[in-house]
Scaffold this active site. Sequence first.
Site, PDB file in Angstrom:
ATOM      1  N   HIS A  16       1.561  -0.640  21.450  1.00 18.69           N
ATOM      2  CA  HIS A  16       1.021  -0.133  20.195  1.00 18.69           C
ATOM      3  C   HIS A  16       2.134   0.395  19.282  1.00 18.69           C
ATOM      4  O   HIS A  16       2.802   1.361  19.627  1.00 18.69           O
ATOM      5  CB  HIS A  16       0.046   1.010  20.537  1.00 18.69           C
ATOM      6  CG  HIS A  16      -0.599   1.650  19.366  1.00 18.69           C
ATOM      7  ND1 HIS A  16      -0.525   3.009  19.129  1.00 18.69           N
ATOM      8  CD2 HIS A  16      -1.351   1.138  18.362  1.00 18.69           C
ATOM      9  CE1 HIS A  16      -1.217   3.309  18.049  1.00 18.69           C
ATOM     10  NE2 HIS A  16      -1.727   2.191  17.553  1.00 18.69           N
ATOM     11  N   ARG A  17       2.352  -0.281  18.182  1.00 20.96           N
ATOM     12  CA  ARG A  17       3.464   0.015  17.247  1.00 20.96           C
ATOM     13  C   ARG A  17       4.800  -0.148  17.971  1.00 20.96           C
ATOM     14  O   ARG A  17       5.780   0.517  17.649  1.00 20.96           O
ATOM     15  CB  ARG A  17       3.345   1.412  16.643  1.00 20.96           C
ATOM     16  CG  ARG A  17       1.959   1.752  16.103  1.00 20.96           C
ATOM     17  CD  ARG A  17       1.902   3.135  15.468  1.00 20.96           C
ATOM     18  NE  ARG A  17       0.514   3.553  15.241  1.00 20.96           N
ATOM     19  CZ  ARG A  17       0.146   4.732  14.778  1.00 20.96           C
ATOM     20  NH1 ARG A  17       1.056   5.622  14.437  1.00 20.96           N
ATOM     21  NH2 ARG A  17      -1.134   5.038  14.618  1.00 20.96           N
ATOM     22  N   GLU A  43       2.026  -4.688  19.004  1.00 24.14           N
ATOM     23  CA  GLU A  43       1.113  -4.483  17.872  1.00 24.14           C
ATOM     24  C   GLU A  43       1.934  -3.835  16.765  1.00 24.14           C
ATOM     25  O   GLU A  43       2.835  -3.020  17.032  1.00 24.14           O
ATOM     26  CB  GLU A  43      -0.019  -3.551  18.304  1.00 24.14           C
ATOM     27  CG  GLU A  43      -1.140  -3.378  17.282  1.00 24.14           C
ATOM     28  CD  GLU A  43      -1.012  -2.160  16.373  1.00 24.14           C
ATOM     29  OE1 GLU A  43      -1.857  -1.992  15.501  1.00 24.14           O
ATOM     30  OE2 GLU A  43      -0.034  -1.372  16.519  1.00 24.14           O
ATOM     31  N   ASP A  45       1.843  -2.738  12.201  1.00 25.91           N
ATOM     32  CA  ASP A  45       0.999  -2.525  11.016  1.00 25.91           C
ATOM     33  C   ASP A  45       1.738  -3.014   9.782  1.00 25.91           C
ATOM     34  O   ASP A  45       2.951  -2.787   9.658  1.00 25.91           O
ATOM     35  CB  ASP A  45       0.701  -1.027  10.862  1.00 25.91           C
ATOM     36  CG  ASP A  45       0.083  -0.449  12.120  1.00 25.91           C
ATOM     37  OD1 ASP A  45      -1.118  -0.660  12.336  1.00 25.91           O
ATOM     38  OD2 ASP A  45       0.822   0.191  12.904  1.00 25.91           O
ATOM     39  N   HIS A  58       3.160   2.056   9.478  1.00 28.12           N
ATOM     40  CA  HIS A  58       1.743   2.370   9.685  1.00 28.12           C
ATOM     41  C   HIS A  58       1.061   2.959   8.467  1.00 28.12           C
ATOM     42  O   HIS A  58      -0.008   2.518   8.052  1.00 28.12           O
ATOM     43  CB  HIS A  58       1.595   3.331  10.874  1.00 28.12           C
ATOM     44  CG  HIS A  58       0.167   3.660  11.168  1.00 28.12           C
ATOM     45  ND1 HIS A  58      -0.490   4.724  10.587  1.00 28.12           N
ATOM     46  CD2 HIS A  58      -0.753   3.052  11.949  1.00 28.12           C
ATOM     47  CE1 HIS A  58      -1.735   4.756  11.009  1.00 28.12           C
ATOM     48  NE2 HIS A  58      -1.924   3.749  11.842  1.00 28.12           N
ATOM     49  N   GLU A 117      -1.615  -5.946  12.487  1.00 32.50           N
ATOM     50  CA  GLU A 117      -2.774  -5.250  11.903  1.00 32.50           C
ATOM     51  C   GLU A 117      -2.563  -5.137  10.401  1.00 32.50           C
ATOM     52  O   GLU A 117      -1.612  -4.484   9.942  1.00 32.50           O
ATOM     53  CB  GLU A 117      -2.985  -3.858  12.507  1.00 32.50           C
ATOM     54  CG  GLU A 117      -4.278  -3.260  11.903  1.00 32.50           C
ATOM     55  CD  GLU A 117      -4.508  -1.782  12.180  1.00 32.50           C
ATOM     56  OE1 GLU A 117      -3.957  -1.232  13.142  1.00 32.50           O
ATOM     57  OE2 GLU A 117      -5.255  -1.189  11.376  1.00 32.50           O
ATOM     58  N   LYS A 119      -3.236  -3.534   7.146  1.00 28.43           N
ATOM     59  CA  LYS A 119      -3.787  -2.273   6.654  1.00 28.43           C
ATOM     60  C   LYS A 119      -4.513  -2.513   5.335  1.00 28.43           C
ATOM     61  O   LYS A 119      -4.133  -3.398   4.559  1.00 28.43           O
ATOM     62  CB  LYS A 119      -2.660  -1.244   6.476  1.00 28.43           C
ATOM     63  CG  LYS A 119      -2.141  -0.695   7.811  1.00 28.43           C
ATOM     64  CD  LYS A 119      -3.242  -0.001   8.598  1.00 28.43           C
ATOM     65  CE  LYS A 119      -2.754   0.690   9.857  1.00 28.43           C
ATOM     66  NZ  LYS A 119      -3.863   1.107  10.732  1.00 28.43           N
ATOM     67  N   ASP A 242       0.664   3.018  23.910  1.00 29.75           N
ATOM     68  CA  ASP A 242       1.983   3.456  23.428  1.00 29.75           C
ATOM     69  C   ASP A 242       3.043   3.298  24.518  1.00 29.75           C
ATOM     70  O   ASP A 242       4.236   3.364  24.236  1.00 29.75           O
ATOM     71  CB  ASP A 242       1.934   4.949  23.051  1.00 29.75           C
ATOM     72  CG  ASP A 242       0.935   5.245  21.946  1.00 29.75           C
ATOM     73  OD1 ASP A 242       0.740   4.384  21.072  1.00 29.75           O
ATOM     74  OD2 ASP A 242       0.348   6.350  21.961  1.00 29.75           O
TER      75      ASP A 242
HETATM   76  O1  G3P Z   1      -4.767  -1.680  17.351  1.00 26.31           O
HETATM   77  C1  G3P Z   1      -5.451  -0.526  17.257  1.00 26.31           C
HETATM   78  C2  G3P Z   1      -4.757   0.557  16.528  1.00 26.31           C
HETATM   79  O2  G3P Z   1      -3.496   0.157  16.127  1.00 26.31           O
HETATM   80  C3  G3P Z   1      -5.532   1.017  15.368  1.00 26.31           C
HETATM   81  O3  G3P Z   1      -5.191   2.288  14.973  1.00 26.31           O
HETATM   82  O4  G3P Z   1      -4.193   3.883  13.413  1.00 26.31           O
HETATM   83  O5  G3P Z   1      -2.862   3.088  15.337  1.00 26.31           O
HETATM   84  O6  G3P Z   1      -3.318   1.580  13.429  1.00 26.31           O
HETATM   85  P1  G3P Z   1      -3.832   2.710  14.249  1.00 26.31           P
HETATM   86 CA    CA Z   2      -2.337  -0.364  14.220  1.00 26.42          CA
END
Ligand code: G3P
Ligand code: CA
Length: 254
Positions: A16-17, A43, A45, A58, A117, A119, A242
């Site tokens: 995640h990120r 992942e 953003d 993000h 992702e 945004k 994470d």
């Molecule tokens: O992939 C799910 C997650 O990334 C969504 O929440 O706020 O971390 O972008 P956020």
């Molecule tokens: Ca995300």
Amino acid sequence: MFSWIAPTRKPIIVAHRGSSITAPENTLAAFRQAVLDEADAIELDVHLSKDGQAVVTHDGMLHRTTRGRGRVSEWSVAELKELSAGAWFGKKFTSETIPTLPEVFDAMRGRVGINIEIKTDPHHRRQSELIDRCCDIVERYSASRFVLISSFSRAVVKHVKITRPQIVTGLLYHPVRHVGTSPVDLARSIGTDYLILNGTTIRKRIIRRAHEEGILVGEYTVNARWRVARAIRFEVDAIITDDPSTVRKRIAYC
Ligand code: G3P
Ligand code: CA
């Protein structure tokens, strides 16, 4: 070769990120660490810069992860590149900058899956420009076999599915934003490949129904040991975390 639709390992572990527990989120350092941590995918953003580039960060605002002020969309890539996106996390990451999406593709060289992702633009003015920019990059890199595009916006997912049906998509389900709509019905209505749920929404019966409909299920953001164990018990297809290194070890013991 990594595949979102027919993965060789289940669940897929998605950083995640990037490996955001050990390196500043959404930087090349975090993505390279994810490869070292044996994540199956990363992942990230994306937002649109002032000069129309897809940039990886993000928040829509700059102040949390850089010393910049104002909106990402008010800065050109050249201006954004003057900012450190890693100093807030630790001195050794000072040279990290906000990557462009092509820079991430170049750095990863197809070694992991990539979850982009998209945004949402609060003013909706440049939303389709951002979607098209991301999809064009995926096509330029011949990357549709290892990319998944996700969004909390059903309109964004629908746009991708209609204009680029070869790209795998995921709807991020939010219990407040999508209140009153069944997650599986919503996913089915827009033809998404993945339904991505958070920890409060996820239920075994939802996953079972999604699977009956041919929809794969992801869960975010899974860090605690009990969440990993539950995701496995529930037969979740992709875990977004994470800390991919720890999750990899925990899965080995489940
Ligand atoms: O992939 C799910 C997650 O990334 C969504 O929440 O706020 O971390 O972008 P956020
Ligand atoms: Ca995300």
